[in-house]
Motif scaffolding. Sequence first.
Motif, mmCIF file in Angstrom:
data_model
loop_
_atom_site.group_PDB
_atom_site.id
_atom_site.type_symbol
_atom_site.label_atom_id
_atom_site.label_comp_id
_atom_site.label_asym_id
_atom_site.label_seq_id
_atom_site.Cartn_x
_atom_site.Cartn_y
_atom_site.Cartn_z
ATOM 1 N N TYR A 50 0.829 -1.197 0.000
ATOM 2 C CA TYR A 50 0.000 0.000 0.000
ATOM 3 C C TYR A 50 0.871 1.258 0.000
ATOM 4 O O TYR A 50 0.544 2.248 -0.656
ATOM 5 N N ARG A 51 1.963 1.206 0.735
ATOM 6 C CA ARG A 51 2.850 2.361 0.796
ATOM 7 C C ARG A 51 3.595 2.578 -0.520
ATOM 8 O O ARG A 51 4.096 3.672 -0.784
ATOM 9 N N ALA A 52 3.677 1.547 -1.339
ATOM 10 C CA ALA A 52 4.362 1.664 -2.626
ATOM 11 C C ALA A 52 3.477 2.265 -3.710
ATOM 12 O O ALA A 52 3.955 2.579 -4.800
ATOM 13 N N LEU A 53 2.177 2.440 -3.435
ATOM 14 C CA LEU A 53 1.249 2.966 -4.440
ATOM 15 C C LEU A 53 1.503 4.452 -4.682
ATOM 16 O O LEU A 53 1.833 5.193 -3.754
ATOM 17 N N ASP A 54 1.316 4.892 -5.942
ATOM 18 C CA ASP A 54 1.320 6.326 -6.183
ATOM 19 C C ASP A 54 -0.043 6.893 -5.798
ATOM 20 O O ASP A 54 -0.980 6.139 -5.476
ATOM 21 N N ASP A 55 -0.192 8.211 -5.806
ATOM 22 C CA ASP A 55 -1.417 8.842 -5.315
ATOM 23 C C ASP A 55 -2.645 8.395 -6.101
ATOM 24 O O ASP A 55 -3.700 8.096 -5.523
ATOM 25 N N ALA A 56 -2.513 8.350 -7.439
ATOM 26 C CA ALA A 56 -3.662 7.986 -8.273
ATOM 27 C C ALA A 56 -4.109 6.558 -7.992
ATOM 28 O O ALA A 56 -5.310 6.274 -7.873
ATOM 29 N N ALA A 57 -3.156 5.650 -7.870
ATOM 30 C CA ALA A 57 -3.501 4.257 -7.593
ATOM 31 C C ALA A 57 -4.107 4.105 -6.204
ATOM 32 O O ALA A 57 -5.042 3.328 -6.001
ATOM 33 N N LEU A 58 -3.586 4.859 -5.238
ATOM 34 C CA LEU A 58 -4.114 4.798 -3.880
ATOM 35 C C LEU A 58 -5.587 5.177 -3.852
ATOM 36 O O LEU A 58 -6.416 4.478 -3.234
ATOM 37 N N LEU A 59 -5.939 6.260 -4.531
ATOM 38 C CA LEU A 59 -7.337 6.687 -4.553
ATOM 39 C C LEU A 59 -8.207 5.723 -5.348
ATOM 40 O O LEU A 59 -9.350 5.440 -4.969
ATOM 41 N N ALA A 60 -7.683 5.209 -6.453
ATOM 42 C CA ALA A 60 -8.456 4.259 -7.264
ATOM 43 C C ALA A 60 -8.750 2.991 -6.478
ATOM 44 O O ALA A 60 -9.879 2.463 -6.504
ATOM 45 N N LEU A 61 -7.765 2.478 -5.746
ATOM 46 C CA LEU A 61 -7.977 1.266 -4.959
ATOM 47 C C LEU A 61 -8.877 1.530 -3.755
ATOM 48 O O LEU A 61 -9.603 0.630 -3.318
ATOM 49 N N THR A 62 -8.844 2.737 -3.215
ATOM 50 C CA THR A 62 -9.763 3.084 -2.130
ATOM 51 C C THR A 62 -11.205 3.030 -2.622
ATOM 52 O O THR A 62 -12.099 2.527 -1.922
ATOM 53 N N ARG A 63 -11.431 3.565 -3.834
ATOM 54 C CA ARG A 63 -12.787 3.484 -4.403
ATOM 55 C C ARG A 63 -13.185 2.028 -4.654
ATOM 56 O O ARG A 63 -14.350 1.643 -4.458
ATOM 57 N N LEU A 64 -12.222 1.216 -5.103
ATOM 58 C CA LEU A 64 -12.511 -0.207 -5.338
ATOM 59 C C LEU A 64 -12.851 -0.913 -4.028
ATOM 60 O O LEU A 64 -13.773 -1.742 -3.972
ATOM 61 N N ALA A 65 -12.124 -0.586 -2.963
ATOM 62 C CA ALA A 65 -12.425 -1.176 -1.657
ATOM 63 C C ALA A 65 -13.810 -0.755 -1.180
ATOM 64 O O ALA A 65 -14.524 -1.534 -0.538
ATOM 65 N N ALA A 66 -14.199 0.491 -1.486
ATOM 66 C CA ALA A 66 -15.549 0.950 -1.130
ATOM 67 C C ALA A 66 -16.602 0.133 -1.880
ATOM 68 O O ALA A 66 -17.688 -0.141 -1.341
ATOM 69 N N ASP A 67 -16.296 -0.259 -3.124
ATOM 70 C CA ASP A 67 -17.226 -1.126 -3.864
ATOM 71 C C ASP A 67 -17.369 -2.475 -3.168
ATOM 72 O O ASP A 67 -18.464 -3.059 -3.126
ATOM 73 N N GLU A 68 -16.263 -2.996 -2.621
ATOM 74 C CA GLU A 68 -16.335 -4.238 -1.850
ATOM 75 C C GLU A 68 -17.313 -4.100 -0.689
ATOM 76 O O GLU A 68 -18.168 -4.957 -0.464
ATOM 77 N N VAL A 69 -17.162 -3.001 0.042
ATOM 78 C CA VAL A 69 -18.020 -2.772 1.212
ATOM 79 C C VAL A 69 -19.474 -2.652 0.777
ATOM 80 O O VAL A 69 -20.384 -3.212 1.412
ATOM 81 N N ARG A 70 -19.714 -1.902 -0.313
ATOM 82 C CA ARG A 70 -21.081 -1.692 -0.788
ATOM 83 C C ARG A 70 -21.749 -3.020 -1.149
ATOM 84 O O ARG A 70 -22.911 -3.275 -0.806
ATOM 85 N N LEU A 71 -21.013 -3.895 -1.847
ATOM 86 C CA LEU A 71 -21.583 -5.188 -2.226
ATOM 87 C C LEU A 71 -21.805 -6.073 -0.996
ATOM 88 O O LEU A 71 -22.816 -6.778 -0.913
#
Length: 473
Positions: A50-71
């Motif tokens: 997670y610490r190796a992610l760039d800013d764009a990837a960090l935010l994109a994966l955060t949105r993806l994790a939110a999709d996990e929670v939503r489902l």
Amino acid sequence: MTSGVLEATGGVPTSWHAAAGGAGGAGRVGIALRSAVDALAAVPRALDPYRALDDAALLALTRLAADEVRLAQLHVSLLAGEIARRSAPELGHSGLAQSRGHRTPDELVRVTTGTRLTDARAAVRVGAAVADAGPLTDAVLDGRVSVAVADAIKTGLGVAAAGVDESALATAAGQLVDRVAGLDADRAAREARALRDELDAEGIQQREAVQRERRSLRIGRRSDGMGFAQWVLDPETFAIVSEVYDRITSPRRGGPSFAADSEPTDRVIDEQRTTEQFASDAFAELLRHGAAADTSQLLGDGPIGVRMLVAARTLTRRRGAAWFEGHPDAVSVATAERLACAAGTITITVDDDGQPLNLGRERRLFSRSQRIALAARDGGCRWPGCERPPSWCEAHHIDHWQRDGGRTDVADGILLCRHHHLLVHNNGWQISRAGPRYRLMESGRAGEPQHQPIDMPSRSRALADALSGAEPP
């Protein structure tokens, strides 16, 4: 030991397999859920990736994790809805919840999922509502709307009444699906309440009365010797109390006080207490001294009061809605008229661009009257997503005073909280105006593409009402 159990059973606790192996097993749903849990269990949990992610990837994966929670919430709601169906009151002790020793399906869901009772109740409500076909149900099932947002929409729209039947509420829920895209549950609930007020303006006074009946105050003592107070405020009382709170705390945050134009005193600047401690002491002092207190030492000059914002045509017609400054929920015209007798009101009269007052370049700083007009027009900080009230905001020249020769006109000013005011100046953001609309443009960094302008909508329901020009429903 736990990890060994998970490895032996494909990542799912042994108790799950025992339950799934019962009558009928878990079938296709169980296999799919088990696969989903296995897949989630395989997602890395070490910090280094997670610490190796760039800013764009960090935010994109955060949105993806939110999709996990939503489902996941959707699946829990579907199951909770079925638990509720099998625990219907008419089934009595033979119903699922009572047969397992629980009074209600909400309680059974809470214990089974290990969540808060409020979350369990929301899951049951949405799960039960899925049985009713409609746009909101479709949006929940296809993942466009989370369970929390769907519950906020249903709660905000309320129940059918003389002015709005079930069909109208279902249509309204469908309209909100696109409107609340990207919003959290709290903001979605405010949008739903605002739409209900538009649909049923005649019912505002009744809903206001229901809220007033729910007011309460209780105090108690904690086990460590401290005390606590729980105060549930109706909208009118909350507007008064929050005005006092803002006047106590906003000078400590460096923002302007509409009560006075003077700089914070050394007493405030040198204050060592936290904001919460300062507010607690100030309210205690107000209670201790009551009407005899010298409130100027706590709250600045001027009497305590709140501004009531209402369109001029609404008062003339005595139909429609009014708003307390800085608060999104409507109150009745009757409330506005009553408060006008005691504290006065501000009626919004605007030109074709929705602008109320100008002073040109004769003064650099916005006057008190202009800041009142800005508060009425903007409803607080207009940075997208910010909810700071007007009393915490500063007036920003969209054309800089020195650099651009900006004018101190309301049309060329906009309210920003101190944080976003500093962000605009320090990070080079630009704000432009086209008629009543304001748009935010990020200054592109070297080598990065320019982003599209972002709308900065007003949070003032009163302004929207004044500019609508339509007859109240």
